[in-house]
Design an enzyme around this catalytic site. Structure first.
Site, mmCIF file in Angstrom:
data_model
loop_
_atom_site.group_PDB
_atom_site.id
_atom_site.type_symbol
_atom_site.label_atom_id
_atom_site.label_comp_id
_atom_site.label_asym_id
_atom_site.label_seq_id
_atom_site.Cartn_x
_atom_site.Cartn_y
_atom_site.Cartn_z
ATOM 1 N N LYS A 71 1.135 -1.556 0.376
ATOM 2 C CA LYS A 71 0.231 -0.280 -0.321
ATOM 3 C C LYS A 71 1.018 1.367 -0.158
ATOM 4 C CE LYS A 71 -3.993 2.315 3.283
ATOM 5 N NZ LYS A 71 -4.615 1.925 3.884
ATOM 6 N N SER A 148 -9.257 2.554 2.780
ATOM 7 C CA SER A 148 -7.881 3.657 2.384
ATOM 8 C C SER A 148 -7.407 2.497 1.474
ATOM 9 C CB SER A 148 -7.166 4.379 3.366
ATOM 10 O OG SER A 148 -6.410 3.219 4.241
ATOM 11 N N SER A 172 -10.451 0.386 6.574
ATOM 12 C CA SER A 172 -9.604 0.450 5.760
ATOM 13 C C SER A 172 -9.081 -1.422 4.399
ATOM 14 C CB SER A 172 -8.228 1.389 5.500
ATOM 15 O OG SER A 172 -8.588 2.623 6.278
#
Length: 475
Positions: A71, A148, A172
């Site tokens: 990520k 996210s 997320s």
């Protein structure tokens, strides 16, 4: 071959000599070239680093040779610069490897880039200006892939790779899992390391995680990453045998509380309520005891406290980024929500922050009491199917209204953050698709420290209603 196997299966083919790590990387990169332009999920591709890691000899771990993505937020790594979802932090380079990255690398994965994240990791969508456009859902390009860890979810759902790194401070990992038809698991608070750069994220609410197609891939990667690092301020209760061992057999028959509204009693979208009912019926058919419930706790108070803690975290991150750069913040350095978090955070005192931390700790005690009659709490993951792109854009500046106002994030995602605040393990399981073909995840949460029981139940559901074969037409 690539589509028919999860990460565990691909590693087995590498071990048998049926495919090489370079060939798997070739396939992943070809899919990035072909599929990423439509979804905007993969950024900062470092093919040369990946090729070098293969040439130098990969660790003999459970995922040796499998392509992997980090990520674009956290998971600091020397060889993988980051934007952290922000133009302010574009192309940030690190002088150290984080402990979580070292543990992921030791599994033998071939890391070749990063996936998109919203600025500051805030929000249930991934629409950061630094990437030139929103990240889209492979199941429906007009819809968000979540946030996210939206880039991770979109990349895995699109078939670019079987597994990707994410993180979860308010849902997320689980929000993209629900939105993209994947499995996502948030472990008990303190299960994974945060060092060496931090002791905790968002007062302990944030933790790393993974987006996968199979439960076993998630289990094996979490086993590899679990445990404290040097100087950790606190640790989760130790696992008895580990995640992978836990999924080798079904759990005992469980007491499951079913909530088909939000936790405050308001109705949720009919597709989400249908997913909960369907999951409850499946669990009953497997011999579990299912009873309606609604956890009695100060959910709105928790949401206000969560918002304050995250605003303070966002303000600190911005101030640190500005200090590293050495010049004042310009208007176009960050998007509106980041500016709003900074402005709101600056109105809060140290006492305000500590009061918010006390509030989430109090909420954790309330949720622990609420779950005492049950082993697992079942709800929807989101209160609606995946939102349209643009609905939760970051160009507005009222941070409080964005989170807790009318039509705000917490109306859309009222379940996930509860378990970041309480620290309890929770998972999103892909058991339902609506009439429009969009995934609608169901959410399972267990008592603090009961990660193994929870993942065993997830594996039982996967065996009873397999989802690995469901793929969007896009992929």
């Amino acid at each position: 071959m690539y589509d028919e196997n999860d990460a565990t299966g691909l590693a087995a083919l590498v071990a048998k000599g049926k495919v090489s790590p370079d060939e798997l990387l070739d396939e992943a990169l070809a899919r990035v070239a072909a599929r990423n332009p439509a979804i905007n999920a993969v950024v900062l591709v470092q093919e040369d680093v990946a090729r070098k890691s293969i040439a130098n000899g990969l660790p003999d771990g459970p995922f040796r040779g499998v392509p992997f993505l980090l990520k674009d937020l956290g998971a600091e790594a020397i060889d993988f610069p980051t934007h952290n979802g922000s133009r302010l932090s574009a192309n940030t380079r690190y002088s150290y490897d984080s402990e979580i990255f070292k543990r992921m690398r030791a599994t033998g994965v071939v890391t070749f880039g990063r996936t998109t994240s919203p600025e500051g990791g805030v929000g249930p969508v991934t629409e950061a200006a630094v990437y030139g456009g929103p990240t889209r859902n492979p199941w429906g390009l007009a819809h968000t892939s979540g946030g996210s860890s939206g880039g991770a979810g979109a990349a895995v759902a699109a078939g670019i790779l079987p597994m990707a790194h994410g993180s979860d401070g308010g849902g997320s990992v689980r929000i993209p899992a629900s939105s993209c038809g994947l499995f996502g698991f948030k472990p008990t608070r303190g299960r994974f390391p945060d060092g060496p750069a931090a002791g905790e994220g968002w007062a302990g609410m944030a933790i790393d995680g993974f987006l996968t197609r199979s439960v076993r891939d998630n289990a094996a990667m979490m086993d590899a990453c679990a445990g404290p690092d040097l100087g950790a301020p606190y640790v989760a209760p130790p696992l008895e045998n580990g995640y992978l061992a836990a999924i080798q057999r079904p759990p005992r028959r469980l007491r499951i509380g079913l909530c088909d509204t939000n936790f405050s009693g308001q109705p949720i979208h009919e597709d989400c309520a249908a997913a909960v009912a369907k999951a409850g019926a499946l669990l009953e058919s497997l011999g579990h005891s299912v009873a309606p419930t609604r956890p009695d706790a100060d959910h709105m108070g928790m949401m206000r406290a969560w918002t304050r803690i995250v605003a303070c975290g966002g303000a600190l991150s911005l101030q640190q980024a500005v200090a590293r750069r050495g010049k004042p913040l310009a208007a176009d350095d960050v998007q509106g929500i980041a500016r709003g978090a900074l402005a709101f955070g600056q109105t809060l005192s140290g006492a305000d922050y500590l009061a918010a931390v006390e509030k989430i700790h109090s909420y954790g005690r309330e949720m622990a009491r609420a779950l005492q009659p049950y082993d697992v709490l079942l709800s929807a993951t989101l209160a609606e199917p995946p939102a349209k792109v643009g609905r939760f854009h970051h160009d507005r500046e009222d941070f409080e209204a964005y989170r807790i106002g009318k039509g705000g994030v917490f109306e859309y995602s009222p379940f996930c953050a509860a378990f970041n605040a309480s620290g309890q393990p929770a998972a999103s399981v892909p058991l339902h698709w609506n009439a429009a073909g969009l995934p609608v995840g169901v959410h399972l949460a267990a008592q603090f420290g009961q990660d193994e029981l929870l993942i065993a139940l997830c594996a039982e559901l996967e065996a009873a209603q397999p989802w690995a074969g469901k793929r969007p037409d896009f992929a």
